[in-house]
Scaffold this motif. Structure first.
Motif, PDB file in Angstrom:
ATOM      1  N   LYS A  22       8.314  -6.365 -32.827  1.00  0.00           N
ATOM      2  CA  LYS A  22       8.436  -7.491 -31.891  1.00  0.00           C
ATOM      3  C   LYS A  22       8.158  -8.846 -32.530  1.00  0.00           C
ATOM      4  N   HIS A  23       7.796  -8.864 -33.809  1.00  0.00           N
ATOM      5  CA  HIS A  23       7.432 -10.108 -34.511  1.00  0.00           C
ATOM      6  C   HIS A  23       6.172 -10.738 -33.919  1.00  0.00           C
ATOM      7  N   ILE A  24       5.141  -9.916 -33.822  1.00  0.00           N
ATOM      8  CA  ILE A  24       3.840 -10.442 -33.379  1.00  0.00           C
ATOM      9  C   ILE A  24       3.017 -10.718 -34.637  1.00  0.00           C
ATOM     10  N   ASN A  25       2.522 -11.925 -34.768  1.00  0.00           N
ATOM     11  CA  ASN A  25       1.703 -12.282 -35.927  1.00  0.00           C
ATOM     12  C   ASN A  25       0.242 -11.977 -35.604  1.00  0.00           C
ATOM     13  N   MET A  26      -0.475 -11.498 -36.605  1.00  0.00           N
ATOM     14  CA  MET A  26      -1.852 -11.082 -36.343  1.00  0.00           C
ATOM     15  C   MET A  26      -2.814 -11.677 -37.377  1.00  0.00           C
ATOM     16  N   VAL A  27      -3.948 -12.193 -36.895  1.00  0.00           N
ATOM     17  CA  VAL A  27      -5.003 -12.597 -37.833  1.00  0.00           C
ATOM     18  C   VAL A  27      -6.213 -11.677 -37.613  1.00  0.00           C
ATOM     19  N   PRO A  28      -6.692 -11.065 -38.700  1.00  0.00           N
ATOM     20  CA  PRO A  28      -7.759 -10.065 -38.537  1.00  0.00           C
ATOM     21  C   PRO A  28      -9.167 -10.649 -38.442  1.00  0.00           C
ATOM     22  N   LEU A  29     -10.004  -9.971 -37.645  1.00  0.00           N
ATOM     23  CA  LEU A  29     -11.443 -10.236 -37.687  1.00  0.00           C
ATOM     24  C   LEU A  29     -12.032  -9.322 -38.758  1.00  0.00           C
ATOM     25  N   ASN A  30     -13.295  -9.540 -39.089  1.00  0.00           N
ATOM     26  CA  ASN A  30     -13.906  -8.796 -40.196  1.00  0.00           C
ATOM     27  C   ASN A  30     -15.062  -7.912 -39.743  1.00  0.00           C
ATOM     28  N   VAL A  31     -15.199  -6.798 -40.480  1.00  0.00           N
ATOM     29  CA  VAL A  31     -16.344  -5.916 -40.266  1.00  0.00           C
ATOM     30  C   VAL A  31     -17.073  -5.828 -41.600  1.00  0.00           C
ATOM     31  N   VAL A  32     -18.381  -6.022 -41.554  1.00  0.00           N
ATOM     32  CA  VAL A  32     -19.138  -6.044 -42.810  1.00  0.00           C
ATOM     33  C   VAL A  32     -20.191  -4.931 -42.811  1.00  0.00           C
ATOM     34  N   PHE A  33     -20.043  -4.012 -43.791  1.00  0.00           N
ATOM     35  CA  PHE A  33     -21.042  -2.961 -44.004  1.00  0.00           C
ATOM     36  C   PHE A  33     -21.835  -3.375 -45.240  1.00  0.00           C
ATOM     37  N   GLY A  34     -23.043  -3.838 -45.093  1.00  0.00           N
ATOM     38  CA  GLY A  34     -23.848  -4.272 -46.239  1.00  0.00           C
ATOM     39  C   GLY A  34     -23.106  -5.332 -47.030  1.00  0.00           C
ATOM     40  N   ALA A  35     -22.783  -4.999 -48.310  1.00  0.00           N
ATOM     41  CA  ALA A  35     -22.111  -5.993 -49.156  1.00  0.00           C
ATOM     42  C   ALA A  35     -20.588  -5.870 -49.081  1.00  0.00           C
ATOM     43  N   GLU A  36     -20.100  -4.866 -48.345  1.00  0.00           N
ATOM     44  CA  GLU A  36     -18.643  -4.631 -48.285  1.00  0.00           C
ATOM     45  C   GLU A  36     -18.046  -5.254 -47.037  1.00  0.00           C
ATOM     46  N   SER A  37     -17.027  -6.074 -47.229  1.00  0.00           N
ATOM     47  CA  SER A  37     -16.393  -6.697 -46.064  1.00  0.00           C
ATOM     48  C   SER A  37     -14.957  -6.196 -45.925  1.00  0.00           C
ATOM     49  N   PHE A  38     -14.546  -5.884 -44.706  1.00  0.00           N
ATOM     50  CA  PHE A  38     -13.195  -5.384 -44.462  1.00  0.00           C
ATOM     51  C   PHE A  38     -12.505  -6.216 -43.393  1.00  0.00           C
ATOM     52  N   THR A  62     -19.954  -8.138 -37.526  1.00  0.00           N
ATOM     53  CA  THR A  62     -18.556  -8.585 -37.382  1.00  0.00           C
ATOM     54  C   THR A  62     -18.484 -10.103 -37.526  1.00  0.00           C
ATOM     55  N   SER A  63     -17.318 -10.585 -37.891  1.00  0.00           N
ATOM     56  CA  SER A  63     -17.128 -12.042 -37.884  1.00  0.00           C
ATOM     57  C   SER A  63     -15.689 -12.410 -37.552  1.00  0.00           C
ATOM     58  N   GLN A  64     -15.551 -13.603 -37.037  1.00  0.00           N
ATOM     59  CA  GLN A  64     -14.245 -14.141 -36.619  1.00  0.00           C
ATOM     60  C   GLN A  64     -13.368 -14.458 -37.839  1.00  0.00           C
ATOM     61  N   PRO A  65     -12.053 -14.603 -37.657  1.00  0.00           N
ATOM     62  CA  PRO A  65     -11.205 -15.006 -38.788  1.00  0.00           C
ATOM     63  C   PRO A  65     -11.571 -16.433 -39.202  1.00  0.00           C
TER      64      PRO A  65
END
Ligand code: MYR
Length: 281
Positions: A22-38, A62-65
């Motif tokens: 559908k051409h939906i653009n997405m900006v991800p939020l983040n999840v942080v486990f200790g020193a690893e951020s995804f 968690t953190s915002q984009p």
């Protein structure tokens, strides 16, 4: 004719194939486990998230984009589109809405309209899907925004968690401390009021909470109006499927999908959460 693009954040949890089709653009939020951020929905799947949480000693954060990521997306879209609608999760639980507003002041060649869904997950996704379908049909931005406001009038969503601790620790439960303390042992039904999460009703067991959830849905479903609904689960697909079947058989006027609480929202709700959201078509 002006061309309209649609951006959502990852917490609408719209599957990748639907976004692409559908051409939906997405900006991800983040999840942080200790020193690893995804970045969720990009480099962390929902299944591996729940596994990681079980293995990890500490709760993720968690953190915002970042404003930078949103600005970059807007600059990209400005080459092809005149307007863009950004549909965010509720401004009362995340800074994402504010980041989008800030990013909108940094780009000149595209007109940005930030829409606060005042909710999250596939209930937010309902706004995104409607907006993009209208944009793909060539509807103008004012008409789309008007429709989104119209949808808000009948949008309802309630959810329950296995354990209130995560929501409380993450500071996303808007309630007096004493009330929260007295609720930690029960399964309250939660909902959003003025962009924030508040307890809707204090209920003792999950069985009763589900019964109440059904009653609330029935208030709208029994009118015979056509409804679009979604059963949302945090790694409880079988439970969600059984509930979906029960409701669909009883209310053929409701189109009920199954969706999920992904990593960011799952961080705050915990595994086992169940929600139901719907609106009148
Ligand atoms: C951030 O770090 O900015 C994200 C914070 C997300 C908080 C999530 C709180 C739970 C939301 C439940 C949504 C239920 C929708 C039916």
């Amino acid at each position: 004719m002006r061309k309209v693009a649609v951006i959502t954040d990852s917490t609408a949890y719209i599957p990748k194939e639907v976004r692409e089709a559908k051409h939906i653009n997405m900006v991800p939020l983040n999840v942080v486990f200790g020193a690893e951020s995804f970045q969720e929905e990009t480099d962390l799947t929902t299944d591996s998230f729940y596994e990681k949480v079980r293995e990890s000693k500490n709760l993720p954060k968690t953190s915002q984009p970042s404003i930078g990521i949103i600005t970059k997306k807007l600059e990209e879209l400005s080459k092809e589109y005149d307007d863009v609608i950004i549909v965010t999760l509720s401004s009362g639980i995340s800074g994402t809405y504010q980041s989008a507003v800030s990013a909108s002041t940094l780009v000149d060649d595209i007109k940005v309209h930030v829409f606060d869904s005042e909710i999250s997950c596939m209930v937010q996704g309902f706004y995104v899907l409607e907006a993009v379908d209208m944009a793909n049909e060539g509807k103008q931005v004012s008409e789309i925004l008007q429709r989104l406001e119209e949808m808000k009038k009948s949008m309802r969503a309630y959810f329950m968690v296995d354990d209130l601790t995560n929501l409380h620790r993450g500071g996303r439960l808007n309630s007096a401390q004493a009330l929260v303390g007295s609720m930690l042992q029960v399964k309250p039904l939660l909902h959003f009021e003025n962009t924030k999460i508040v307890p809707y009703e204090k209920i003792r067991t999950q069985k009763r909470a589900i019964k109440r959830l059904f009653q609330l849905f029935e208030e709208d479903a029994e009118t015979g109006d056509k409804l679009k609904a979604t059963l949302i689960h945090a790694n409880r697909e079988e439970v969600a499927t059984a509930l979906q079947q029960e409701l669909s058989e009883k209310y053929p006027n409701a189109e009920i999908s199954i969706s999920y609480f992904g990593p960011v929202i799952g961080t705050h709700l915990g595994e086992g959460a169940i929600g139901l959201g719907w609106y009148k078509l």
